[in-house]
Design a protein around this motif. Structure first.
Motif: not given
Length: 246
Positions: A15-27, A50-52, A116-123, A125-129
């Motif tokens: 599972s890839l926790r892809r991207g950034t939560p909207v409520d964290e963007v300003r931070d 959460e992307i498989h 790589p696909t974009e999701d593969e690249w981020e997976r 880079a980020r691992g499981d977190d």
């Protein structure tokens, strides 16, 4: 004739926790305000999902000048701009990158080599977190070849082992920005302000990771953008290989 080899890293399905939560963007925008990046650019990373991602393989380091030089000679293409053979090749168009994938796949016995696909690249880079950078949550100068080091050009691939991703993939931040096979589009459920296309980009395929001339915001695992200038050498765009799981 030199045999081609790829140092593959096996990325397990997960599972890839892809991207950034909207409520964290300003931070996020405040944290990197010194880079001059507007908040709207970070919104393209939203919402968090959460992307498989099925298992695949990715090259431990980007394609080097030496590897690309052999490809150029075999296919009557211009040689790369002068640079040591162990540095990442840059200035590569998306079409040339995909041609290289096919060429080296044939040299490897008919292996299905691709970008790589974009999701593969981020997976990879980020691992499981949902870490901010390949090595963890905090930016640390010296873990990637970015503008803060003051080098001003590429370095040999794999020069920053302490900046490895959780799977041991190197140079996923800095040195050379990397093509993916994915055309830009907003993530499902993105805010209405997020543009549906990036028509201003020279090429709308997503690149990831940032290059030697970029600031730390582009080294973030979630950061996504198209190639925004036609001089792909100046902005440091290179290639990393992927392949289906063995």
């Amino acid at each position: 004739m030199q045999a081609e080899q790829v140092d593959w890293v096996d990325i397990p399905a997960g599972s890839l926790r892809r991207g950034t939560p909207v409520d964290e963007v300003r931070d996020v925008a405040r944290r990197y305000a010194d880079t001059g990046v507007p908040l709207e650019w970070y919104l393209k990373e939203t919402p968090r999902g959460e992307i498989h991602v099925p298992a695949f393989r990715i090259a431990r380091t980007p394609v080097t000048v030496g590897q690309w030089t052999r490809f150029a000679a075999a296919t009557d293409r211009p040689a790369p701009r002068s640079s040591p053979p162990d540095h990442p090749v840059i200035g590569v168009t998306w079409e040339a990158a995909t041609d290289y994938c096919r060429w080296i796949g044939e040299r490897l016995g008919g292996l299905d080599v691709r970008l790589p696909t974009e999701d593969e690249w981020e997976r990879a880079a980020r691992g499981d977190d949902g870490r901010e950078f390949p090595w963890g949550e905090e930016y640390r100068t010296g873990l990637a070849n970015l503008v803060d080091l003051g080098i001003g050009t590429t370095t040999p691939v794999g020069s920053f082992p302490d900046g490895a991703s959780p799977f041991g993939v190197l140079d996923m931040a800095g040195n050379a920005d990397e093509w993916t096979s994915t055309l830009y589009a907003p993530y499902p459920g993105a805010p209405v302000e997020v543009p549906s296309t990036e028509d201003w980009a020279f090429d709308r395929h997503i690149t990831r990771g940032g290059a030697f001339r970029h600031d730390r915001d582009l080294a973030r695992c979630a950061r996504r953008h198209g190639a925004y200038e036609p001089d792909l050498a100046a902005i440091g765009v290179g290639v990393r290989l992927a392949s289906p799981a063995a």
